[in-house]
Design a protein around this motif. Sequence first.
Motif: not given
Length: 600
Positions: A100-107
């Motif tokens: 979730v952290v990876v996804c939200l950061t790149q989004i």
Amino acid sequence: MNHLGSLYIQVLSFGLLILVAHFMGKATYYLNFGELIGQLLGGMLVNPYLLNAVHISGEKYTLAFQNFYFFTFIFFSIVSFSLGEELHIQKLKGVGMKGVVVCLTQITMTFTLVSGGFWLAGYDPFISLIIGSIALATSHAATFVITNKLQIEGELQEVLANIIVLDDVIEVLVFSLVVQFAVGSQKGHEVPVMEAALHSLREVGLALLLGAITFLLLKVLIREIRSPEGVGERSDSKRAHTFWDIFHEPPSPSLEVMFVVIGVLSISVSLAMKFHLPFILVPMVTGMCIANFHTTVLFKSLKIEEISTFFNLMFFALIGANIRIDVIRVDTLEYVLIYIVTRSIGKLFGTYLGTKFAKKDLKIRRCLPKLMLPQAGVAAIEATYVALVLKNGIQVLNVILPSLIFFEVIGVILSEKTLQLWKSWTIGEEEFMQRPSAIKPRLKKKTDVLLSRHLSNKLIKIPLHSTTKEGVILELLDVLRDAGEIRDTSVVFKDIMDREYLLSTGIGDGIAIPHGKTTATDRIICAFGVKPEGVDFKSIDGQLAEIFFLIVSPQDDAGSHLQFLSAISGILQSEHNRNLIRAFSSPQDAMAFFATIDQQ
């Protein structure tokens, strides 16, 4: 019989597409660029929009390829369904909040950079936000085809699957919300935030419901059929015991199960498209439910090698054949470039930053960002939809469609090269590339590798003089060259540094094992050196490296490569051996030690 006039063009187009894509795939594979890249380029060679531009083809030829395009969406559905295998509850627990952290950061980074870039370029705020939301969409189809083809499993695929699913859900919600606000603004009234949010959630909710219904239908159609009591096993296993058994298939990796899955998914996705629902979520939810509440055998039916090979070829060939060369306009190239640059930075740097925040393995940090770059069908559909519902929506279409040429072609090339590198350097190596003192004591594995036979005084340098990682590698390569083992050190140096880029081969305890697979040799060769003062090799424990084994292996002999790593790892697990090696003062000391070890 007039209809035959257009039918023969379709048959001809299909034949050209298959042949050119097939042979281009073989050509690029021969040149070490990857087979799928060639299939995509083969599709581009018969691209009707390209041939139209040079006045070779006509309207019927273009229409023939447009009629094939439905296959791409069926393939999208199959791949999205297959993602469900990575969404089993146990695997989700393994990825946890880190995904979730990876996804939200790149989004966050991608949306901010793209939207901000177009707003600064003078675009309407709503159009800028719409383009920013479309930029979030990542085409997972190509990447997962390549991972399956290369048989890559484990952490990389699990993390990628979880991120892409979450990415798609968030993208759909953001896109739907922004479009609702833009449509309301165009009509001269503001759309309440709650109303827009409910509209978006309703669309997503209906897509999820349709996915759940599709799962239930598949569960009914694909299940074990019990023989009536007293009826023995028939010689024909496909023969039904009752009339209703005709409409069931036993769960097994078979063509029959594949027919049912593809047929049901196609119908469900068509319904989602008909009612303007986020269709890509339907097969994802279906696959997730299958993985958790039915059987994963269904996924194996979609990986039958002979069939999947044809699907892969058609998919990549059609991507190339349907690239819209005709939409490139000189007056919009500036904005296309803004989109390409801002989205690339957002996806690449945002994903890297996310993996760093999530404290992911360095190999994941280096590979995952490049796999987030591809973009294709969903973005094109959303851009077309915006062009239809907004007066100035054509601005979105003029930016997105030309940009997809870059992201489809470069994205596939980058994904295939990255995954080939991942497989080449990580499959099987983890066991032997650990800090020796951290490995639990175990029985030494017997190998056929005798270091005293692979090394000689000419292949050993004590002491080494270089003070940098690159310098040590080049110095040991010079040793190999001077001994007549290799000719061109520059080629081998690049191959070794490609491996170093994934993760340092400084395994700790003062040891580094730089290695590379290359076309420059047809057998495993090795050089050894000691640098008493130590060199910063970016080792996993932060210590300077003093002991160096440089290994150069042929590209097609992974087994021997791993055996060699195993032999060295076995020697270095002993602290006594490591201390003896550090005390070497000459090549003769080293050869005497390795000869003694080989006799044990």
